[in-house]
Design an enzyme around this catalytic site. Structure first.
Site, PDB file in Angstrom:
ATOM      1  N   ASP A  31      -7.325  -4.495   9.784  1.00 21.00           N
ATOM      2  CA  ASP A  31      -6.552  -3.263   9.658  1.00 21.00           C
ATOM      3  C   ASP A  31      -7.307  -2.107  10.301  1.00 21.00           C
ATOM      4  O   ASP A  31      -8.206  -1.534   9.695  1.00 21.00           O
ATOM      5  CB  ASP A  31      -6.261  -2.959   8.175  1.00 21.00           C
ATOM      6  CG  ASP A  31      -5.425  -1.693   8.015  1.00 21.00           C
ATOM      7  OD1 ASP A  31      -4.870  -1.208   9.019  1.00 21.00           O
ATOM      8  OD2 ASP A  31      -5.329  -1.177   6.876  1.00 21.00           O
TER       9      ASP A  31
ATOM     10  N   TRP B 287       0.861  -1.172   0.000  1.00 22.24           N
ATOM     11  CA  TRP B 287       0.000   0.000   0.000  1.00 22.24           C
ATOM     12  C   TRP B 287       0.901   1.226   0.000  1.00 22.24           C
ATOM     13  O   TRP B 287       1.873   1.280   0.747  1.00 22.24           O
ATOM     14  CB  TRP B 287      -0.930   0.044   1.222  1.00 22.24           C
ATOM     15  CG  TRP B 287      -1.657   1.342   1.253  1.00 22.24           C
ATOM     16  CD1 TRP B 287      -2.720   1.709   0.477  1.00 22.24           C
ATOM     17  CD2 TRP B 287      -1.325   2.503   2.039  1.00 22.24           C
ATOM     18  NE1 TRP B 287      -3.067   3.009   0.725  1.00 22.24           N
ATOM     19  CE2 TRP B 287      -2.237   3.508   1.676  1.00 22.24           C
ATOM     20  CE3 TRP B 287      -0.348   2.777   3.003  1.00 22.24           C
ATOM     21  CZ2 TRP B 287      -2.199   4.789   2.252  1.00 22.24           C
ATOM     22  CZ3 TRP B 287      -0.309   4.042   3.573  1.00 22.24           C
ATOM     23  CH2 TRP B 287      -1.241   5.037   3.201  1.00 22.24           C
TER      24      TRP B 287
ATOM     25  N   LYS C 110      -7.073   2.546  -2.811  1.00 21.94           N
ATOM     26  CA  LYS C 110      -7.739   3.425  -1.848  1.00 21.94           C
ATOM     27  C   LYS C 110      -8.385   4.579  -2.585  1.00 21.94           C
ATOM     28  O   LYS C 110      -7.923   4.984  -3.652  1.00 21.94           O
ATOM     29  CB  LYS C 110      -6.682   3.924  -0.855  1.00 21.94           C
ATOM     30  CG  LYS C 110      -7.186   4.727   0.307  1.00 21.94           C
ATOM     31  CD  LYS C 110      -6.074   4.903   1.336  1.00 21.94           C
ATOM     32  CE  LYS C 110      -6.544   5.782   2.475  1.00 21.94           C
ATOM     33  NZ  LYS C 110      -5.578   5.816   3.585  1.00 21.94           N
TER      34      LYS C 110
ATOM     35  N   ASP D   7     -12.266   6.932   6.402  1.00 23.97           N
ATOM     36  CA  ASP D   7     -11.436   5.758   6.648  1.00 23.97           C
ATOM     37  C   ASP D   7     -10.761   5.877   8.011  1.00 23.97           C
ATOM     38  O   ASP D   7      -9.545   5.958   8.121  1.00 23.97           O
ATOM     39  CB  ASP D   7     -10.387   5.667   5.523  1.00 23.97           C
ATOM     40  CG  ASP D   7      -9.503   4.437   5.659  1.00 23.97           C
ATOM     41  OD1 ASP D   7      -9.942   3.451   6.267  1.00 23.97           O
ATOM     42  OD2 ASP D   7      -8.361   4.480   5.149  1.00 23.97           O
TER      43      ASP D   7
ATOM     44  N   GLU E 253      -2.987  -2.927  -2.655  1.00 26.11           N
ATOM     45  CA  GLU E 253      -4.144  -2.347  -1.958  1.00 26.11           C
ATOM     46  C   GLU E 253      -4.470  -0.941  -2.445  1.00 26.11           C
ATOM     47  O   GLU E 253      -3.697  -0.008  -2.255  1.00 26.11           O
ATOM     48  CB  GLU E 253      -3.839  -2.312  -0.446  1.00 26.11           C
ATOM     49  CG  GLU E 253      -4.958  -1.706   0.389  1.00 26.11           C
ATOM     50  CD  GLU E 253      -4.612  -1.646   1.880  1.00 26.11           C
ATOM     51  OE1 GLU E 253      -3.441  -1.891   2.245  1.00 26.11           O
ATOM     52  OE2 GLU E 253      -5.525  -1.341   2.670  1.00 26.11           O
TER      53      GLU E 253
ATOM     54  N   ASP F 260      -9.760  -3.165   1.363  1.00 24.82           N
ATOM     55  CA  ASP F 260      -9.819  -2.598   2.711  1.00 24.82           C
ATOM     56  C   ASP F 260     -11.210  -1.986   2.879  1.00 24.82           C
ATOM     57  O   ASP F 260     -11.637  -1.161   2.055  1.00 24.82           O
ATOM     58  CB  ASP F 260      -8.715  -1.547   2.883  1.00 24.82           C
ATOM     59  CG  ASP F 260      -8.660  -0.973   4.291  1.00 24.82           C
ATOM     60  OD1 ASP F 260      -9.708  -0.536   4.806  1.00 24.82           O
ATOM     61  OD2 ASP F 260      -7.559  -0.949   4.884  1.00 24.82           O
TER      62      ASP F 260
ATOM     63  N   HIS G  35      -8.574  -6.399   4.206  1.00 27.39           N
ATOM     64  CA  HIS G  35      -8.227  -5.581   5.359  1.00 27.39           C
ATOM     65  C   HIS G  35      -9.559  -5.204   5.984  1.00 27.39           C
ATOM     66  O   HIS G  35     -10.196  -4.237   5.571  1.00 27.39           O
ATOM     67  CB  HIS G  35      -7.460  -4.323   4.944  1.00 27.39           C
ATOM     68  CG  HIS G  35      -5.983  -4.515   4.914  1.00 27.39           C
ATOM     69  ND1 HIS G  35      -5.107  -3.488   4.725  1.00 27.39           N
ATOM     70  CD2 HIS G  35      -5.230  -5.627   5.083  1.00 27.39           C
ATOM     71  CE1 HIS G  35      -3.861  -3.961   4.762  1.00 27.39           C
ATOM     72  NE2 HIS G  35      -3.912  -5.258   4.974  1.00 27.39           N
TER      73      HIS G  35
ATOM     74  N   HIS H 151     -11.749   1.833   2.436  1.00 28.93           N
ATOM     75  CA  HIS H 151     -11.127   2.524   1.305  1.00 28.93           C
ATOM     76  C   HIS H 151     -12.048   2.873   0.154  1.00 28.93           C
ATOM     77  O   HIS H 151     -11.588   3.076  -0.968  1.00 28.93           O
ATOM     78  CB  HIS H 151      -9.953   1.690   0.780  1.00 28.93           C
ATOM     79  CG  HIS H 151      -8.769   1.740   1.691  1.00 28.93           C
ATOM     80  ND1 HIS H 151      -7.521   1.295   1.327  1.00 28.93           N
ATOM     81  CD2 HIS H 151      -8.636   2.216   2.950  1.00 28.93           C
ATOM     82  CE1 HIS H 151      -6.684   1.473   2.332  1.00 28.93           C
ATOM     83  NE2 HIS H 151      -7.339   2.023   3.329  1.00 28.93           N
TER      84      HIS H 151
ATOM     85  N   ASP I 103     -10.523   3.845  10.540  1.00 29.21           N
ATOM     86  CA  ASP I 103      -9.892   2.668  11.141  1.00 29.21           C
ATOM     87  C   ASP I 103     -10.326   2.404  12.576  1.00 29.21           C
ATOM     88  O   ASP I 103      -9.496   2.190  13.458  1.00 29.21           O
ATOM     89  CB  ASP I 103      -8.355   2.769  11.031  1.00 29.21           C
ATOM     90  CG  ASP I 103      -7.889   2.567   9.595  1.00 29.21           C
ATOM     91  OD1 ASP I 103      -8.094   1.477   9.054  1.00 29.21           O
ATOM     92  OD2 ASP I 103      -7.334   3.521   9.008  1.00 29.21           O
TER      93      ASP I 103
HETATM   94  C1  RNT Z   1      -3.830   2.661   4.687  1.00 36.30           C
HETATM   95  C2  RNT Z   1      -3.955   1.213   4.388  1.00 36.30           C
HETATM   96  C3  RNT Z   1      -2.829   0.369   4.906  1.00 36.30           C
HETATM   97  C4  RNT Z   1      -2.383   0.739   6.299  1.00 36.30           C
HETATM   98  C5  RNT Z   1      -1.398  -0.204   6.909  1.00 36.30           C
HETATM   99  C6  RNT Z   1      -0.805   0.314   8.154  1.00 36.30           C
HETATM  100  O1  RNT Z   1      -4.964   3.360   4.371  1.00 36.30           O
HETATM  101  O2  RNT Z   1      -5.172   0.728   4.862  1.00 36.30           O
HETATM  102  O3  RNT Z   1      -3.178  -0.961   4.809  1.00 36.30           O
HETATM  103  O4  RNT Z   1      -3.475   0.862   7.163  1.00 36.30           O
HETATM  104  O5  RNT Z   1      -0.468  -0.543   5.965  1.00 36.30           O
HETATM  105 ZN    ZN Z   2      -5.468  -1.407   4.741  1.00 36.21          ZN
END
Ligand code: RNT
Ligand code: ZN
Length: 416
Positions: free
Chosen positions: A327, A186, A229, A295, A227, A260, A287, A263, A297
């Site tokens: 994640d 990523w 986004k 996003d 990955e 993810d 993820h 994302h 998290d």
């Molecule tokens: C960032 C991505 C990525 C990170 C990690 C820490 O938006 O989701 O995967 O969260 O690599």
């Molecule tokens: Zn991620």
């Protein structure tokens, strides 16, 4: 009060009535590893002590005490979490959690498998697999927000070399642990405001990835994932590595696509993307995350979307082609608890999905009886899955219900 065993027997009968074998569901659940992300343990800090900001549009909020400060503490915290999670899981490591021998520090383009010796030996001692990630942020060469698509050739090359090094580390991990390591790329590359040239950086990223993946690595040891986004904080207008970009690249070049959950546009959900992507690529990495308005998290909770993800994996028979990883990073609550809550929720969602009479539902759908499909789906929501889950936890010798919390509180008082 009925014992767990008795409650399980009642649940088993109820599920049998709708054609579901709970013993079989448990047997399957036991075989599904979830890769726990090391970076929840120290707020995505890493051990390089570069003094660089996290950057890359990543943000961790909260200042709950007790974050891991070194590899010894992080490993202990991870082991504590694992002891409270049923089944055998995996660990997902970011490259900047590297452990250098004293005075032998190297930059990220020169990382070698021996720098991860201690992690690999530790994983071996626990009998778990590992996954890996290049760290293309929190570094002076990523300070302007560009890495693999950087306009400066030497900076671009630095990140290409870093990713190449990481694939080799991944392969060494996979070989040593006897289970392939998924190495996930990523990058934060993007722009705050409307770019004049969307094409240039994407062309450079395409070429950079070709260089990163030039060397063939045995998929028994390492699998490459990419990955995408939509946007990040500070990169609101343009992300070089978008979902479409990587989806096309992966389909063409035989790579894994990472989905993810945070994302995409907030109204999109990755559960609907799984069957689309897996029609064209062999395997995916998830993820699993939870965005609240963006996003953000957040720790994953047992909501409709989490269950929908698990259901899709089970219904489509996709478990063998999917690598499930988490994640998220929340620094406002106990970090060990954050892991345990999220991991147990992921597994609980899988448990619920495995208890679904999906053949029956699919048959009703095929007959065009959408009325019965809806009626059964609604009924399933209040079936006694918790009795199956609790029984599974007790079988795996981990705390049942919220009993794990007392363990974490004790650990917080004595260790953290
Ligand atoms: C960032 C991505 C990525 C990170 C990690 C820490 O938006 O989701 O995967 O969260 O690599
Ligand atoms: Zn991620």
């Amino acid at each position: 009060m009925k014992t767990l065993e008795q409650q399980y027997q009642v649940a088993k009968e109820r599920y049998a009535e709708v054609g579901v074998d709970t013993d079989k569901a448990i047997a399957k659940l036991k075989t599904i590893p979830v890769s726990m992300h090391c970076w929840q343990g120290d707020d995505v800090g890493g051990f390089e002590n570069m003094g660089s900001d996290l950057g890359g549009g990543l943000a961790v909020t909260g200042n709950y005490p007790g974050k891991a400060r070194n590899p010894v503490e992080l490993k202990a915290d991870i082991e504590k979490a694992f002891s409270l999670i049923p089944g055998k899981q995996r660990l997902n490591l970011h490259s900047f959690y590297v452990e250098f021998p004293a005075g032998k520090k190297v930059d990220r383009d020169k990382l070698r498998p021996e720098h991860y010796k201690s992690w690999i030996e530790w994983a071996k001692s626990l009998g778990i697999g590992m996954d890996f990630n290049p760290t293309c942020f929190a570094h002076p060469k990523a300070a302007d927000g560009f890495t693999l698509s950087h306009k400066d050739k030497s900076i671009r090359q630095f990140w290409i070399n870093h990713c190449i090094a990481c694939r080799k580390v991944g392969a060494a991990m996979g070989q040593a642990l006897g289970t392939p390591t998924v190495t996930n790329i990523w990058i934060p590359d993007g722009m705050k405001d409307t770019p004049a040239d969307r094409k240039g950086p994407r062309e450079r990223l395409n070429e950079a990835l070709d260089q990163v993946f030039a060397e063939k690595i045995n998929p028994k040891y390492n699998l490459d994932a990419i990955e995408g986004k939509l946007f990040g904080v500070g990169v609101e207008s343009y992300t070089v590595g978008s979902h479409e970009f990587y989806l096309a690249y992966a389909a063409k070049k035989g790579k894994l696509v990472t989905l993810d959950a945070g994302h995409y546009h907030p109204t999109e959900s990755i559960s609907d993307k799984i069957s689309s992507v897996l029609t064209f690529v062999d395997e995916i990495l998830l993820h699993v995350s939870r965005g609240v308005r963006w996003d953000s998290d957040h720790v994953i909770v047992l909501n409709d979307e989490l269950i929908a993800i698990a259901e899709e994996l089970v219904r489509g028979n996709y478990l063998e082609r999917t690598h499930i990883g988490l994640d998220y990073f929340d620094a406002s609550i106990n970090r060990v608890a954050a892991w345990v809550i999220g991991m147990r929720n992921m597994l609980r969602a899988l448990c619920i999905a495995l208890l679904e009479p999906n053949k029956k539902l699919a048959a009703l759908e095929a007959e065009g009886d959408f009325t019965s499909r809806l009626a059964l789906m609604e009924e399933l929501k209040t079936m006694p899955f918790s009795a199956v889950w609790d029984y599974y936890c007790s079988q795996q010798n981990v705390p049942v219900g919220t009993n794990w919390l007392a363990e974490v509180k004790k650990y917080e008082a004595n260790v953290l």
